[in-house]
Design a protein around this motif. Structure first.
Motif, PDB file in Angstrom:
ATOM      1  N   LEU A 243       7.300  -4.013   8.605  1.00 43.77           N
ATOM      2  CA  LEU A 243       5.935  -3.965   7.631  1.00 43.77           C
ATOM      3  C   LEU A 243       4.704  -4.233   8.716  1.00 43.77           C
ATOM      4  O   LEU A 243       4.786  -5.298   9.171  1.00 43.77           O
ATOM      5  N   ALA A 244       4.054  -3.163   9.070  1.00 43.07           N
ATOM      6  CA  ALA A 244       2.733  -3.482   9.644  1.00 43.07           C
ATOM      7  C   ALA A 244       1.556  -4.101   8.799  1.00 43.07           C
ATOM      8  O   ALA A 244       1.392  -3.637   7.784  1.00 43.07           O
ATOM      9  N   VAL A 245       1.288  -5.277   9.175  1.00 41.32           N
ATOM     10  CA  VAL A 245       0.278  -6.079   8.279  1.00 41.32           C
ATOM     11  C   VAL A 245      -1.268  -5.635   8.754  1.00 41.32           C
ATOM     12  O   VAL A 245      -1.793  -5.797   7.796  1.00 41.32           O
ATOM     13  N   ASN A 246      -1.436  -5.391  10.138  1.00 41.31           N
ATOM     14  CA  ASN A 246      -2.934  -5.381  10.396  1.00 41.31           C
ATOM     15  C   ASN A 246      -3.529  -4.391   9.611  1.00 41.31           C
ATOM     16  O   ASN A 246      -3.104  -3.234   9.612  1.00 41.31           O
ATOM     17  N   GLY A 247      -4.517  -4.718   8.750  1.00 40.03           N
ATOM     18  CA  GLY A 247      -5.259  -3.876   8.056  1.00 40.03           C
ATOM     19  C   GLY A 247      -4.636  -2.869   7.251  1.00 40.03           C
ATOM     20  O   GLY A 247      -5.058  -1.845   6.732  1.00 40.03           O
ATOM     21  N   ALA A 248      -3.226  -3.018   6.959  1.00 38.37           N
ATOM     22  CA  ALA A 248      -2.646  -2.058   6.667  1.00 38.37           C
ATOM     23  C   ALA A 248      -2.865  -2.156   4.896  1.00 38.37           C
ATOM     24  O   ALA A 248      -2.917  -3.145   4.318  1.00 38.37           O
ATOM     25  N   THR A 249      -2.757  -1.159   4.402  1.00 38.56           N
ATOM     26  CA  THR A 249      -2.438  -0.994   2.967  1.00 38.56           C
ATOM     27  C   THR A 249      -1.165  -0.476   2.604  1.00 38.56           C
ATOM     28  O   THR A 249      -1.198   0.794   2.617  1.00 38.56           O
ATOM     29  N   PRO A 250      -0.181  -1.192   2.535  1.00 36.08           N
ATOM     30  CA  PRO A 250       1.059  -0.829   2.308  1.00 36.08           C
ATOM     31  C   PRO A 250       1.272   0.094   1.193  1.00 36.08           C
ATOM     32  O   PRO A 250       0.608   0.112   0.021  1.00 36.08           O
ATOM     33  N   ALA A 251       2.437   1.040   1.303  1.00 36.34           N
ATOM     34  CA  ALA A 251       2.927   1.905   0.158  1.00 36.34           C
ATOM     35  C   ALA A 251       3.334   0.991  -0.818  1.00 36.34           C
ATOM     36  O   ALA A 251       3.792  -0.251  -0.764  1.00 36.34           O
ATOM     37  N   PRO A 252       3.349   1.837  -2.104  1.00 33.82           N
ATOM     38  CA  PRO A 252       4.053   1.036  -3.078  1.00 33.82           C
ATOM     39  C   PRO A 252       5.505   0.766  -2.778  1.00 33.82           C
ATOM     40  O   PRO A 252       6.042   1.366  -1.861  1.00 33.82           O
TER      41      PRO A 252
END
Ligand SMILES: [Zn+2]
Length: 259
Positions: A243-252
Motif C-alpha cells: 500500500l502506497a501511503v504518501n498522499g494516498a487516498t486508499p481505495a475501500p
C-alpha cells in the motif's frame, strides 16, 4: 520520497521509506495457524535498513529463523532486555529501547512508545520520507498511548493490533486491544490511514479452546472506525500486498476479507 507498507503475516510488516526498508516483529514460523507462504515471509526477505522488535513472544521475535538473514550487521532495535537473544542469533548491531528513547537508522528516526502486554513491550513511532508511522505491536489500549498523539499530532499510518487476545486460564485476562479499542485509538491518533495487524495468530483448535480467546477481526475494526474515526481511511491488506501511503487516498477495503 515514498512510503510503502507491505503486510507480511500477523504483526510483521515491511515499511519501505524510499528504498530504506524496515521490518517489524519478524515471525516466520509455520506453526500456530499460520499457513500462508510468500517471499516476504522468508528470513532472507527485505529489511535492510533495520528490524524493530516490540517484545519477546515467538510470534513477534523469531531470531532463530532470522539467523538465515544474509546481513548480520542489519540494525536491530528491540525492547530493553531482548538484545541477548538477537546477539545469540548472530546479530551484532542491536540497540535496546524503552519508551521515548530514540535510535537513528540512516535517516529514519525510530522512537519507542509505551505499550502493555503480558510481557514487557514497546510500541514504535517511525519517521522517514516526510511520513510518520505508529506501530502498535500487540499492546492493550492503555491511556499512556494518548501521549503519542500529543507528541505526534500527525500520524500518516497507524498499524494497530485488533484481535483482543485473552488468556482463558488467567480468568480471561485481556492482553491485546480489541478491534473497537483499536478503532478508538486510531481516532485519538488522528491517523490518516489505518491498517489492522495481529489477527493471524491462533494456537490451534484445541489450545484455543482451553488457552486463548480472541475478541476482534479486521472487519470489525473497519466497521468500528466509521464512528470512532470517520476521517481515518482503513485498508485490510492481504499478506504480501503493498500500500502506497504518501498522499494516498486508499481505495475501500476489498470485498474479500484479507488475512
Ligand atoms: Zn505477544
Amino acid at each position: 520520497m515514498t512510503l510503502t507498507v507491505t503486510r507480511v503475516p500477523h504483526a510483521c510488516v515491511l515499511l519501505d521509506f524510499g528504498g530504506r526498508v524496515l521490518r517489524t516483529d519478524p515471525w516466520f514460523s509455520e506453526r500456530s495457524g499460520y499457513t500462508g507462504v510468500s517471499r516476504w515471509c522468508s528470513p532472507r526477505g527485505p529489511g535492510r535498513a533495520g528490524v524493530l522488535v516490540s517484545h519477546g513472544h515467538y510470534d513477534h521475535f523469531d531470531p532463530v529463523a532470522f539467523a538465515a538473514y544474509p546481513d548480520h550487521a542489519v540494525p536491530f532495535i528491540v525492547k530493553r532486555g531482548l538484545a541477548a537473544r538477537a546477539r545469540k542469533a548472530g546479530f551484532g548491531n542491536v540497540t535496546e529501547v524503552d519508551p521515548w528513547e530514540r535510535a537513528d537508522l540512516g535517516g529514519l528516526r525510530v522512537t519507542a512508545a509505551p505499550a502493555r502486554h503480558s510481557v514487557p513491550e514497546v510500541s514504535f513511532i517511525i519517521e522517514g520520507s516526510g511520513q510518520v508511522v505508529f506501530f502498535g505491536g500487540d499492546t492493550l489500549r492503555i491511556a499512556e498511548l494518548d501521549e503519542v498523539a500529543r507528541r505526534y499530532p500527525r500520524i500518516d499510518l497507524a498499524l494497530l493490533p485488533v484481535n483482543g487476545l485473552a488468556i482463558r486460564p488467567a480468568f480471561n485476562r485481556q492482553i491485546v486491544m480489541t478491534a473497537e479499542e483499536a478503532a478508538e485509538l486510531a481516532g485519538v491518533l488522528h491517523a490518516r490511514i489505518a491498517v489492522p495487524i495481529h489477527y493471524r495468530f491462533t494456537a490451534g483448535p484445541l489450545r484455543d479452546r482451553v488457552l486463548l480467546k480472541y475478541d476482534g477481526t479486521p472487519e470489525r475494526f473497519a466497521a468500528a472506525l466509521q464512528s470512532a474515526a470517520p476521517a481515518t481511511r482503513v485498508r485490510i491488506l492481504e499478506p504480501g500486498e503493498p500500500l502506497a501511503v504518501n498522499g494516498a487516498t486508499p481505495a475501500p477495503p476489498p470485498d474479500s476479507p484479507g488475512r
